[in-house]
Design an enzyme around this catalytic site. Structure first.
Site, PDB file in Angstrom:
ATOM      1  N   ALA A 167      14.650  10.307  15.960  1.00  0.00           N
ATOM      2  CA  ALA A 167      14.629   9.654  14.647  1.00  0.00           C
ATOM      3  C   ALA A 167      15.474   8.378  14.665  1.00  0.00           C
ATOM      4  O   ALA A 167      15.456   7.617  13.704  1.00  0.00           O
ATOM      5  CB  ALA A 167      15.151  10.607  13.580  1.00  0.00           C
ATOM      6  N   ASN A 226      13.988  17.019  18.297  1.00  0.00           N
ATOM      7  CA  ASN A 226      14.591  15.729  17.931  1.00  0.00           C
ATOM      8  C   ASN A 226      15.837  15.378  18.753  1.00  0.00           C
ATOM      9  O   ASN A 226      16.423  16.232  19.402  1.00  0.00           O
ATOM     10  CB  ASN A 226      14.933  15.761  16.430  1.00  0.00           C
ATOM     11  CG  ASN A 226      15.118  14.377  15.858  1.00  0.00           C
ATOM     12  OD1 ASN A 226      14.463  13.428  16.275  1.00  0.00           O
ATOM     13  ND2 ASN A 226      16.021  14.247  14.917  1.00  0.00           N
ATOM     14  N   LYS A 227      16.213  14.100  18.657  1.00  0.00           N
ATOM     15  CA  LYS A 227      17.422  13.529  19.282  1.00  0.00           C
ATOM     16  C   LYS A 227      17.338  13.489  20.807  1.00  0.00           C
ATOM     17  O   LYS A 227      18.336  13.678  21.508  1.00  0.00           O
ATOM     18  CB  LYS A 227      18.675  14.285  18.826  1.00  0.00           C
ATOM     19  CG  LYS A 227      18.872  14.271  17.304  1.00  0.00           C
ATOM     20  CD  LYS A 227      20.219  14.819  16.896  1.00  0.00           C
ATOM     21  CE  LYS A 227      20.374  14.815  15.376  1.00  0.00           C
ATOM     22  NZ  LYS A 227      21.684  15.308  14.917  1.00  0.00           N
ATOM     23  N   GLY A 254       0.794  -1.231   0.000  1.00  0.00           N
ATOM     24  CA  GLY A 254       0.000   0.000   0.000  1.00  0.00           C
ATOM     25  C   GLY A 254       0.819   1.271   0.000  1.00  0.00           C
ATOM     26  O   GLY A 254       0.284   2.350  -0.201  1.00  0.00           O
ATOM     27  N   ILE A 255       2.140   1.140   0.275  1.00  0.00           N
ATOM     28  CA  ILE A 255       2.967   2.344   0.236  1.00  0.00           C
ATOM     29  C   ILE A 255       3.210   2.707  -1.225  1.00  0.00           C
ATOM     30  O   ILE A 255       3.733   1.914  -1.990  1.00  0.00           O
ATOM     31  CB  ILE A 255       4.338   2.111   0.917  1.00  0.00           C
ATOM     32  CG1 ILE A 255       4.128   1.611   2.363  1.00  0.00           C
ATOM     33  CG2 ILE A 255       5.174   3.374   0.894  1.00  0.00           C
ATOM     34  CD1 ILE A 255       3.458   2.609   3.254  1.00  0.00           C
ATOM     35  N   ARG A 285      19.724  11.318  22.922  1.00  0.00           N
ATOM     36  CA  ARG A 285      21.079  11.764  23.285  1.00  0.00           C
ATOM     37  C   ARG A 285      21.133  12.474  24.631  1.00  0.00           C
ATOM     38  O   ARG A 285      22.208  12.838  25.099  1.00  0.00           O
ATOM     39  CB  ARG A 285      21.617  12.715  22.210  1.00  0.00           C
ATOM     40  CG  ARG A 285      21.898  12.038  20.883  1.00  0.00           C
ATOM     41  CD  ARG A 285      22.598  13.002  19.959  1.00  0.00           C
ATOM     42  NE  ARG A 285      22.928  12.392  18.677  1.00  0.00           N
ATOM     43  CZ  ARG A 285      23.590  13.018  17.713  1.00  0.00           C
ATOM     44  NH1 ARG A 285      23.971  14.269  17.891  1.00  0.00           N
ATOM     45  NH2 ARG A 285      23.864  12.419  16.577  1.00  0.00           N
ATOM     46  N   HIS A 295      14.087  23.752   3.397  1.00  0.00           N
ATOM     47  CA  HIS A 295      13.264  24.872   2.958  1.00  0.00           C
ATOM     48  C   HIS A 295      13.455  25.202   1.484  1.00  0.00           C
ATOM     49  O   HIS A 295      12.635  25.884   0.900  1.00  0.00           O
ATOM     50  CB  HIS A 295      13.500  26.103   3.834  1.00  0.00           C
ATOM     51  CG  HIS A 295      14.900  26.598   3.873  1.00  0.00           C
ATOM     52  ND1 HIS A 295      15.853  26.037   4.687  1.00  0.00           N
ATOM     53  CD2 HIS A 295      15.515  27.591   3.209  1.00  0.00           C
ATOM     54  CE1 HIS A 295      16.980  26.672   4.521  1.00  0.00           C
ATOM     55  NE2 HIS A 295      16.816  27.613   3.628  1.00  0.00           N
TER      56      HIS A 295
END
Length: 597
Positions: free
Chosen positions: A203, A133-134, A41-42, A137, A83
């Site tokens: 991620a 994100n991250k 389906g992807i 860490r 961007h």
């Protein structure tokens, strides 16, 4: 064909600073869902990936009650993060993208590219959420693979929680200063139309990834239903990229955001010199990865494409098409003129105001040209010419013509484009600077730094040609010679004293010329505020025309003082300004009440 409103997949873009994890986040979303469902389906589109809703909900472990409320068919996520790609997703009145994810690394926080992305999103009126994100860490953080954020957050120790909260509030503070007062962690928000949501993610481990997808779905489902309706009529889209494809020649990579497009249909697309009318020879989408054996067979041909979709278009006469330009399908020949006019109107709507003087601005696409012009306008930099394409010899000659009127404006700023060899040679011969970078803000910063340096040099040179104020007082304990010439120790009370300049006392009377200055038994030509030096003044006699208690000033011409008071007022030091004011008061008593006005 009858107008029929349907719900399409929202178009999502991912933006953020380099190395903050936007590509990793995209790859994780794509890779994890593909792995779990074995790619069933992807659908891989040109420049985008479509994820069916049921598979997203499975990955997010969504309850049945939520599944019943979701009406959107899935998400179309633009594959190229950043961007630059986003800027080409433009249409009249805003952006093609419906929602954006802005990725910010914790604890680094927002960087200059982040703020550039934020301003472009705000200018285009695109709602966005922040992926902090991250988080894996963070010191002492214990990761739980693919966990909802609140699940993983509750399992952390006090130290890890406090560190994350500290990093989040630092970012919140910076966004508050940027004009986003309603920014908060997603679980503390009641109204997403008034508040900017932050979702902590990783991620690498997938923590918070299901969360950000659910927040994204919630915002689209609740607030963007009207925006993602589409009409099952002639297609409207935007050109992402114009490129040569082996075996096909020149092709257009496009995102279709409304309506449908058929093979053989006539289309109007934006070109360098205006709308281009052509027709669709083929509509290509990628084969599934496991089907690719021969690179020349990597595309599947389609008879019709429905929004929202990424599709590669084969068509004749498209060499002059510009990335970022609109593309529209023509339903019938009767609609051709109206469609051409609509595309022309969109091209003209790219608001780049040009001036008689200013820089020559070049960019690779319409979207980036528009964004670059916006940044230069914010910095109040005038633009003489703004065009898509490589830097040419004609651009150099245009810059030379501008320089005759405006020496600062006669420069070229080029974003993500090449400089042709003959243009490069001509630029060197003519002394024209080319500021070039694949990052817009770097072009702006380099140009600003150059202009500031040039202006500083000019100011310094102009000020060096002026006689500047200076004041000294005699140190009574250091009187070495009382006349022929007078040699005494003095303290510089403010400004600068320079040899070969006349000196006046506090009554404005000339007492002689400053012949020499010595500091630590070495001859110097000047002395500044706070320094103690020995000076000699021929013609001055201590006790006759000079007293030990006198204040002595450098005699400066009225025209020089006038320039220092007006043109260079912001350049002189506070102590120099103080002495200038004292000196002006003296001269207005002696000469005229209007002296140096």
């Amino acid at each position: 064909m009858a107008s029929n409103k349907r719900i399409r997949a929202p178009i999502i873009t991912v933006l953020g600073h380099i190395d903050h994890g936007k590509t990793s986040l995209l790859d994780y979303i794509r890779g994890t869902i593909v792995q779990q469902r074995e790619a069933a389906g992807i659908t891989q589109h040109i420049g985008a990936s479509f994820f069916p809703m049921d598979q997203i909900l499975d990955f997010c472990k969504a309850p049945a009650s939520l599944r019943e409320k979701i009406t959107i068919p899935g998400l179309l996520i633009i594959d190229t993060p950043g961007h630059t790609a986003f800027m080409n997703l433009r249409k009249r009145g805003g952006a093609v993208a419906d929602v954006a994810i802005l990725v910010i690394e914790m604890p680094t926080g927002p960087m200059q590219t982040t703020w550039e992305s934020v301003r472009i999103l705000r200018d285009r009126k695109v709602p966005f959420i922040i992926a902090a994100n991250k988080i894996d860490r963070i010191n002492s953080w214990k990761s739980i693979q693919d966990a909802d954020f609140m699940t993983t957050y509750k399992s952390q120790g006090k130290w890890a929680k406090e560190l994350l909260d500290k990093y989040l509030y630092e970012t919140i503070g910076l966004f508050y200063e940027e004009g986003f007062p309603g920014i908060e962690r997603y679980d503390r928000i009641n109204d997403f139309t008034k508040n900017l949501a932050i979702v902590p993610t990783s991620a690498k481990t997938g923590e918070g990834v299901p969360t950000i997808l659910m927040v994204l779905l919630g915002i689209v489902q609740q607030y963007l239903q009207e925006q993602i309706q589409y009409t099952d009529g002639p297609a409207q889209g935007v050109v992402l990229e114009v490129k040569k494809e082996t075996g096909f020649g020149m092709t257009l990579d496009t995102i279709i955001f409304d309506g449908h497009l058929r093979k053989g249909q006539k289309i109007v697309v934006g070109g360098l010199d205006g709308p281009i009318v052509t027709h669709v020879r083929a509509l290509l989408t990628p084969r599934d990865m496991e089907e690719i054996r021969d690179p020349s067979h990597k595309f599947v041909q389609n008879d019709i494409i429905y929004a929202a979709a990424g599709v590669k278009i084969l068509a004749p006469n498209i060499d002059e098409v510009v990335a970022g330009s609109p593309i529209r399908a023509v339903e019938s020949d009767d609609d051709l003129e109206a469609t051409i006019a609509a595309v022309q109107e969109e091209l003209e709507a790219i608001s780049i105001n040009t001036d008689e003087e200013g820089i020559i601005l070049k960019a690779d696409t319409l979207g980036s040209l528009e964004a670059a012009a916006g940044l230069f306008n914010q910095e109040q930099v005038m633009i003489r010419k703004a065009q898509v394409g490589a830097v040419t010899k004609k651009d150099i000659m245009d810059a030379v013509a501008v320089r005759d009127m405006d020496e600062f404006g006669g420069q070229i700023c080029a974003f993500n484009v090449k400089t042709l060899p003959d243009a490069e040679i001509e630029a060197i011969n003519q002394g024209i600077r080319i500021f070039s970078s694949p990052v817009i803000y770097r072009v702006v910063e380099e140009y600003k730094d150059y202009i500031n340096d040039r202006r500083s040099q000019e100011v310094a040179q102009a000020m060096n040609e002026l006689v500047q104020p200076g004041k000294i007082t005699i140190l009574p304990q250091y009187i070495f010679r009382r006349s022929n010439p007078l040699v005494v120790g003095v303290q510089v009370e403010g400004g600068t004293i320079v040899t070969k300049q006349k000196l006046v006392n506090q009554e404005g009377k000339v007492i002689g010329t400053l012949h020499s200055i010595k500091a630590n038994n070495k001859s110097v030509t000047s002395a500044k505020n706070g320094e103690e030096v020995a000076i000699s003044i021929p013609g001055a006699v201590l006790g006759r025309n000079v007293l030990e208690t006198d204040s002595l000033y450098i005699k400066a011409p009225e025209s020089d003082i006038r320039q220092l008071r007006t043109r260079f007022r912001d350049e002189i030091t506070p102590d120099t300004l103080e002495i200038l004011i004292e000196y002006v008061k003296i001269m207005r008593k002696v000469e005229s009440p209007y002296w140096a006005l």
